[in-house]
Design an enzyme around this catalytic site. Sequence first.
Site, PDB file in Angstrom:
ATOM      1  CE  LYS A   1      40.119  41.127  34.843  1.00 37.20           C
ATOM      2  NZ  LYS A   1      40.506  40.305  35.969  1.00 37.20           N
TER       3      LYS A   1
ATOM      4  CD  GLN B   1      40.640  36.746  36.923  1.00 40.59           C
ATOM      5  OE1 GLN B   1      41.040  37.618  36.170  1.00 40.59           O
ATOM      6  NE2 GLN B   1      39.589  36.932  37.702  1.00 40.59           N
TER       7      GLN B   1
ATOM      8  CG  ASP C   1      44.101  43.427  40.066  1.00 35.51           C
ATOM      9  OD1 ASP C   1      43.283  44.146  39.476  1.00 35.51           O
ATOM     10  OD2 ASP C   1      43.904  42.221  40.287  1.00 35.51           O
TER      11      ASP C   1
END
Length: 292
Positions: free
Chosen positions: A57, A101, A124
């Site tokens: 990422k 995460q 997200d």
Amino acid sequence: MDAKTAQILDGKALATKIQSELSDRVRALQPQKGRPPGLAVLMVGDNPASAAYVRNKERACAKVGIASFGKHYPANATQAELELAIRALNEDDRVDGILVQLPLPEHLDAISLLYQIAPDKDADGLHPVNLGRLVRGEEGLRSCTPAGVMRLLQEYQIDLKGKNAVVLGRSILVGKPMALMLLEADCTVTVAHSRSQNLESITNQADILIAAVGRTEMIAANMVKPGAVVIDVGINRVVNPDGTSRLAGDVDFNAVKTVAEFITPVPGGIGPMTVAMLLENTVSSYIEYGSN
């Protein structure tokens, strides 16, 4: 005579194209904003798969011109410590997107941490406000993996109107938002899962079959309707007899590609699209909400 083989839906190529478009947008906007977009990824502990995802990422961010404000915490970090960090990032004008995460160590409550993220910085797309917007068909940040699936189908001009879509898996990460996005695109949607009976007869009805169950190669050729579009969201690490390992999806790719019309590979299908949508969400927040 050669057996017919499904056309590959190349998520990697599309993700590269999206990154290049985002990079152009960021370059054009940065002079007036006076800063680059910013993404903060919080990682706890040292799960090797998570560490690889986070590196991936951060590399993708660098390509697009997004500043990374990643924080890596030891496995024994406390809930209070992480909540404090998220609140500080919510207030930080340099940060447009925040991501925790997953998976987190057992002692932490992931859901309550997700709830702490400001909905407009929810890179997200998993905050209840953003999921609520999806349910209502309103504008908002969308869950990255299902949004990546939709973008890939759109790129290959796969007509969804009135089609039977079967989503295997009902997680809040993929299955549920995926079903809602397909409904929004005028599909007739069935959500199946590990408790569903006669799974094969359900999947055989699918014009669009989306596998997101996390079980290696469980979708066999006899479970797929000839000419279907098969999207494999699973990423499973398989150890070969000689000790090496490979990545495999939830679909038995070699068997199913002789039945389906379109299929995504693993790796190189939905994985890169998930990262591309994360970057797109961050840039959207930067444009929409980011302070100059």
